[in-house]
Scaffold this active site. Sequence first.
Site, PDB file in Angstrom:
ATOM      1  N   ARG A 147       0.127  14.506  13.167  1.00 56.15           N
ATOM      2  CA  ARG A 147       0.752  14.116  11.898  1.00 56.15           C
ATOM      3  C   ARG A 147       1.205  15.393  11.206  1.00 56.15           C
ATOM      4  NH1 ARG A 147      -1.169   8.989   9.861  1.00 56.15           N
ATOM      5  NH2 ARG A 147       0.502   9.142   8.352  1.00 56.15           N
ATOM      6  N   CYS A 186      -4.920  12.866  12.995  1.00 58.58           N
ATOM      7  CA  CYS A 186      -5.657  11.643  12.696  1.00 58.58           C
ATOM      8  C   CYS A 186      -5.628  10.744  13.920  1.00 58.58           C
ATOM      9  CB  CYS A 186      -5.079  10.944  11.488  1.00 58.58           C
ATOM     10  SG  CYS A 186      -3.580  10.066  11.836  1.00 58.58           S
ATOM     11  N   LYS A 234       0.835  -1.215   0.000  1.00 56.63           N
ATOM     12  CA  LYS A 234       0.000   0.000   0.000  1.00 56.63           C
ATOM     13  C   LYS A 234       0.861   1.253   0.000  1.00 56.63           C
ATOM     14  CE  LYS A 234      -1.746   1.470   4.167  1.00 56.63           C
ATOM     15  NZ  LYS A 234      -1.443   2.869   4.503  1.00 56.63           N
ATOM     16  N   ASN A 235       1.855   1.274   0.910  1.00 53.30           N
ATOM     17  CA  ASN A 235       2.596   2.516   1.106  1.00 53.30           C
ATOM     18  C   ASN A 235       3.609   2.795   0.009  1.00 53.30           C
ATOM     19  OD1 ASN A 235       1.046   3.025   3.273  1.00 53.30           O
ATOM     20  ND2 ASN A 235       2.540   2.348   4.800  1.00 53.30           N
ATOM     21  N   ARG A 258      -8.835  -0.490   4.351  1.00 55.65           N
ATOM     22  CA  ARG A 258      -7.931   0.520   3.784  1.00 55.65           C
ATOM     23  C   ARG A 258      -6.584  -0.087   3.407  1.00 55.65           C
ATOM     24  NH1 ARG A 258      -6.451   4.223   7.680  1.00 55.65           N
ATOM     25  NH2 ARG A 258      -5.070   4.722   5.960  1.00 55.65           N
ATOM     26  N   ASP A 291       4.121  -0.050  12.065  1.00 53.37           N
ATOM     27  CA  ASP A 291       2.893  -0.657  11.523  1.00 53.37           C
ATOM     28  C   ASP A 291       2.706  -2.107  11.966  1.00 53.37           C
ATOM     29  OD1 ASP A 291       2.382   1.730  10.282  1.00 53.37           O
ATOM     30  OD2 ASP A 291       3.098   1.117   8.313  1.00 53.37           O
ATOM     31  N   ILE A 304       3.287  18.125   8.838  1.00 53.17           N
ATOM     32  CA  ILE A 304       3.866  18.121   7.490  1.00 53.17           C
ATOM     33  C   ILE A 304       4.898  19.242   7.371  1.00 53.17           C
ATOM     34  CG2 ILE A 304       1.984  16.974   6.233  1.00 53.17           C
ATOM     35  CD1 ILE A 304       1.103  19.842   5.335  1.00 53.17           C
TER      36      ILE A 304
END
Length: 430
Positions: free
Chosen positions: A121, A116, A22-23, A399, A307, A123
């Site tokens: 989170r 989230c 996914k990432n 997801r 993760d 940036i």
Amino acid sequence: MDAFEVRGGPSLGGRVAVSGAKNSALKLLAAALLAEGVTSVHNTPAIVDIAAMTDVLSHLGVAVRRDGETVRCDVPAEVGADTPAHLVRQLRASIVVLGPLLARCGKARVAQPGGCNLGNRGIDMHLSGLAKMGARITLEDEAVVAEAPGGRLRGADFELGYASVGATENLLMAAVTACGTTRIGNAAREPEIVDLAAMLNRMGARIHGVGTEEVVVEGVDPASLRPVTHRVVGDRIEAGTYAVAAALTGGRVAVDGVDPEHLRLVLDKLADAGPAVQRHSNGFEVTGGELRPVDVVTLPYPGFPTDLQAAFLVLLSQAPGVSMVTENVFDGRFRIVEQLGRMGADVSVEGHHAIVRGPSPLRGAPVEATDLRAGAALVLAGLVASDVTVVSGARHIDRGYADFAGRLRALGADVRRVAEDVPATAVSHA
Ligand code: EPU
């Protein structure tokens, strides 16, 4: 909103092939924006986050077609430069279109992703790196607006304060067509970034040193980039999740479609915790054994991945003795502990450490997936719990895991999706 219903008991056995990461796939699709024409991305996972990223690309004018595991992106000569809030809310990772849009259009407007379920989170490193490359950045109420004076960024030399995955990727993509050379120090080294750079180089970029902490990008003429066909690297996190499922249930599972080197520390930790692990060129096999406590510390790659932290918490709750799990990446990643407590696990949190005392017999309970990885870990907990565990918030798991229930069932687990009639709670996305 669906839930996963799990009946504990069976040991898992058999083979499972994991999807593309996914990432990585999310960033490869964003990178397609850099070249006009058809970029094809093979081995793309069939998960909700990819659908959300293709919505972002469609909004920018890209004609996207999914055909099995291949996503084809037909990128027009002119792409839109504005990504609205409702799409960024669906997929926080859509901030990674900022770099490629600046490189391609000389300007971009991307809704601010905000916090989230994993906690803060930021940036800031994405933005300060782009600013060093000459971008003029303004923060509007809901959006980051960036513009490259004269339509093109310029090469710059900087260090990241922390080896951020997303900042490294955004800055890498922005630097591909900048005037001059960019050096990113303290860059993140995740295999998904190596995958991204491999695709970018095949498109015509000149990136050196990816996979080390110093990445150098020699800017090329934007018009020289061409579309390519690329296969997504295997998902090490999905693979690690099935590895823990095998270990937890005392089963024997072969996991294919991943480079075991990408899980070196995870597989070493698993072996330290008792199970036998055999690596092969395209995967590994885990055979459950008597569990032992181990300590786990999450760190950027090649450290232990955040993760897989939740899955290991579940595993260690079944190991006799005391284990300590330290989370260094996200401040909200121990939210699973309360849910595990409802199932009978003995885990206490002190700051960014979780102390796990095992073994605790787990019992089925209604629990909630607070984020994607926590959700998958709660399903794993259900595999060894008495009675029935109902994990609500299946959409979090969708997801990132293609057909999670189906793949676990194929290994002998008793897991199925059920419709849930409770109102959906607000979610945000990793
Ligand atoms: N951070 C900042 N400022 C920045 C960038 C990051 O403070 O400018 C902080 C974050 O707040 C966080 C930490 O640095 O506390 C790590 O963030 P990083 O940028 O490394 O992570 P990311 O790019 O947001 C990706 C994955 C995550 C994975 C992390 C770490 C994607 C789409 N997401 O997030 O995956 O946990 O790297 O490996 O690639 C998941 O798949 O479940 C997931 C959350």
